[in-house]
Design an enzyme around this catalytic site. Structure first.
Site, short mmCIF file in Angstrom:
data_model
loop_
_atom_site.label_atom_id
_atom_site.label_comp_id
_atom_site.label_asym_id
_atom_site.label_seq_id
_atom_site.Cartn_x
_atom_site.Cartn_y
_atom_site.Cartn_z
N SER A 336 -15.83 9.77 35.37
CA SER A 336 -16.30 9.68 36.76
C SER A 336 -15.11 9.50 37.69
O SER A 336 -14.81 8.40 38.14
CB SER A 336 -17.28 8.52 36.89
OG SER A 336 -18.36 8.70 36.01
N THR A 337 -14.47 10.60 37.97
CA THR A 337 -13.21 10.61 38.70
C THR A 337 -13.18 11.85 39.57
O THR A 337 -13.77 12.86 39.22
CB THR A 337 -12.02 10.66 37.70
OG1 THR A 337 -12.20 9.65 36.72
CG2 THR A 337 -10.69 10.48 38.39
N THR A 338 -12.49 11.80 40.70
CA THR A 338 -12.34 13.00 41.51
C THR A 338 -10.91 13.07 42.03
O THR A 338 -10.19 12.07 42.05
CB THR A 338 -13.37 13.04 42.66
OG1 THR A 338 -13.39 14.34 43.24
CG2 THR A 338 -13.07 11.99 43.72
#
Length: 518
Positions: A336-338
């Site tokens: 869960s990373t951007t």
């Protein structure tokens, strides 16, 4: 595009990229654009990043100075042990495969995002902070329409996003989780941004908002007012390494992702990749072995040593090829990373990766901000949960990266994807520089990932590819039927040989690009 391009932003959502573009057109620089973009992402990509999380900004200025802003999450100063806090598992359904994560108030580490964005703005920004919040405020108040990737992440994380009434107000206002095509609003978050622009980060770390946080956590968390007040952004020198006559800048220890990418490139530099046609069994075999050796090196040399001052020289200075493979750790299927990459017309480059983990399920009352679950992330806690040293920066696989050619930014990129971050970045760098693919093709090309004696491959045109691969360590191969976010989301910008700028958002994670024009 009409007019001359004066900058480019690549990001995980069209409105994230648009926010950065607006700052460039307002006269801001790449760092203003990156900050505005990540604030916007906290609205339109809120299941991936949050002011309740943390991240890293790698900056290369037009004056040829480089900085790594480490604003990742920090462990509390007192470790009460897992049984003393609100800390529990939640199972998520990845379309038939279930995986357990740990959330709750006891999973929250001290967030660094707010402190980091203000620190970067003070040192490198040009526009007032009140201008940088404008796109995010507009998206939060006026609403935004969920796209396909929002739909996927919201559906996947629904058990976490809807743990509390505060989360249900935003993610499921009518009782069901919002889906693609529906509109989402977060007016409370707009109010928070305006307060931050007015009062600065002290409001978050030492002021009224701190009181709201601590009151809502009660005795269920290890966090205290001192933990929040003592949080400091670390401005580090980036890790520098050579690859094919170019300088690689990336995230240094105590984070692990950057040094592992540098290690893998160091291994690949021993090979003439023209003898390994891209997509061939020989090339896939070579890259798989490099990934396996990198994982082995992490276990043998990095885990437990990332806070040692001389770890870079020791790790990158010797030949580790004879080391034995051990058993790898857990694989986070989501990551869960951007990521946001920016180039401006002055020669500034920004590479910013941020994350909220899966989120703890706990929202700061009245703000729309979900706090992180970094103390419940298995890959960030390799010694086991609640074995962390008190008051220490957590390690991370996030690896914002810039490649320089004669000290000028040539390629700016980064990725989400947990343990696949480093393999995704490694492959895009090699696709673009070694195989000379245009950036869009370099990002879009099929990828592989080796972990725990398991090789995952995206669809390829090579018939019977798995039958052509030979491993002597028991590695099992899985050929996916389509490209997938599992293999990361590389959003990158670059300068071409003609001197123009180009950008690519990874379609695996609904990436987007926006260009600023004169």
């Amino acid at each position: 595009m009409a007019g001359k391009t004066t900058g480019v932003v690549a990001a995980g959502h069209a409105q994230t990229a648009e926010a950065g573009k607006c700052m460039l057109e307002e006269g801001g620089n790449a760092f203003d654009a990156a900050i505005a973009s990540v604030l916007a992402a906290c609205v339109v990509e809120s299941s991936l990043t949050s002011l309740g999380g943390g991240g890293f900004l790698l900056a290369q200025t037009a004056a040829k100075k480089s900085y790594l802003f480490d604003f990742f999450c920090q462990t509390p100063q007192v470790n009460p042990g897992e049984k003393a806090v609100d800390f529990y598992p939640v199972a998520l359904n990845f379309g038939g495969a279930w995986q357990t994560f740990h959330i709750g108030k006891g999973a929250i580490a001290v967030p660094g995002m707010v402190a980091g964005l203000f620190a970067a703005h003070r040192k490198l920004g040009q526009l007032p902070f009140k201008v940088l919040i404008e796109p995010a405020v507009a998206y939060a108040r006026q609403g935004f329409t969920l796209n396909r990737f929002n739909d996927f992440t919201n559906g996947l994380l629904e058990p976490i996003l809807t743990q509390q009434e505060e989360g249900r107000k935003f993610y499921a206002p009518q009782g069901k989780i919002l889906r693609q095509g529906e509109k989402a609003y977060l007016p409370q978050f707009a109010d928070v941004l305006e307060q931050l622009a007015r009062h600065g980060p002290d409001w978050f770390y030492r002021g009224e908002l701190t009181e709201w946080v601590l009151e809502s956590l009660g005795e269920a968390s290890a966090l205290t007012a001192k933990d929040w007040a003592d949080y400091q952004v670390e401005i580090r020198l980036p890790l520098r390494a050579q690859y094919r006559q170019r300088q690689l800048l990336t995230n240094p220890p105590p984070s692990a992702g950057g040094i592992l990418i540098a290690f893998a490139l160091q291994l690949l530099e021993k090979y003439d990749l023209s003898q390994y046609p891209l997509g061939s069994a020989a090339q896939i075999q070579l890259f798989s072995q490099v990934m396996a050796l990198s994982n082995q090196a992490r276990r043998q040399y990095l885990d437990g040593n990332l806070h040692c001052g001389d770890i870079e020289a020791k790790f990158l200075g010797g030949d580790r090829l004879a080391s034995e493979l051990g058993q790898s750790k857990f694989i986070n299927k989501l990551g869960s990373t951007t990521h946001i990459s920016v180039l401006d017309g002055e020669g500034n480059a920004a590479s910013l990766t941020s994350s909220n983990g899966e989120g703890s399920g706990h929202f700061i009352p009245g703000t729309g901000i979900m706090l992180n679950n970094m103390l419940g992330e298995e890959d960030l806690n390799p010694q086991g949960f609640y074995q962390w040293p008190p008051g220490q920066r957590l390690s991370s696989m996030m690896a914002p990266t810039i490649l320089l050619d004669q000290e000028q930014p040539r390629l700016v990129l980064g990725s989400g994807g947990s343990n696949r971050i480093r393999s995704a970045i490694l492959q895009v760098v090699c696709h673009h520089l070694d195989y000379q693919l245009p950036l869009a093709e370099a990002v879009g090309r099929e990828r592989i990932h080796w972990e725990a004696h398991k090789l995952d491959l995206e669809p390829t045109s090579v018939a019977d590819i798995l039958a052509q691969l030979r491993f002597d360590d028991g590695t099992q191969g899985t050929l996916w039927t389509e490209q997938n976010m599992f293999f990361g989301g590389v959003h990158g910008v670059a300068t071409t040989t003609a001197g123009t700028m180009e950008g690519v958002g990874d379609p695996r994670r609904s990436g987007a690009v926006a260009y600023s024009l004169e």
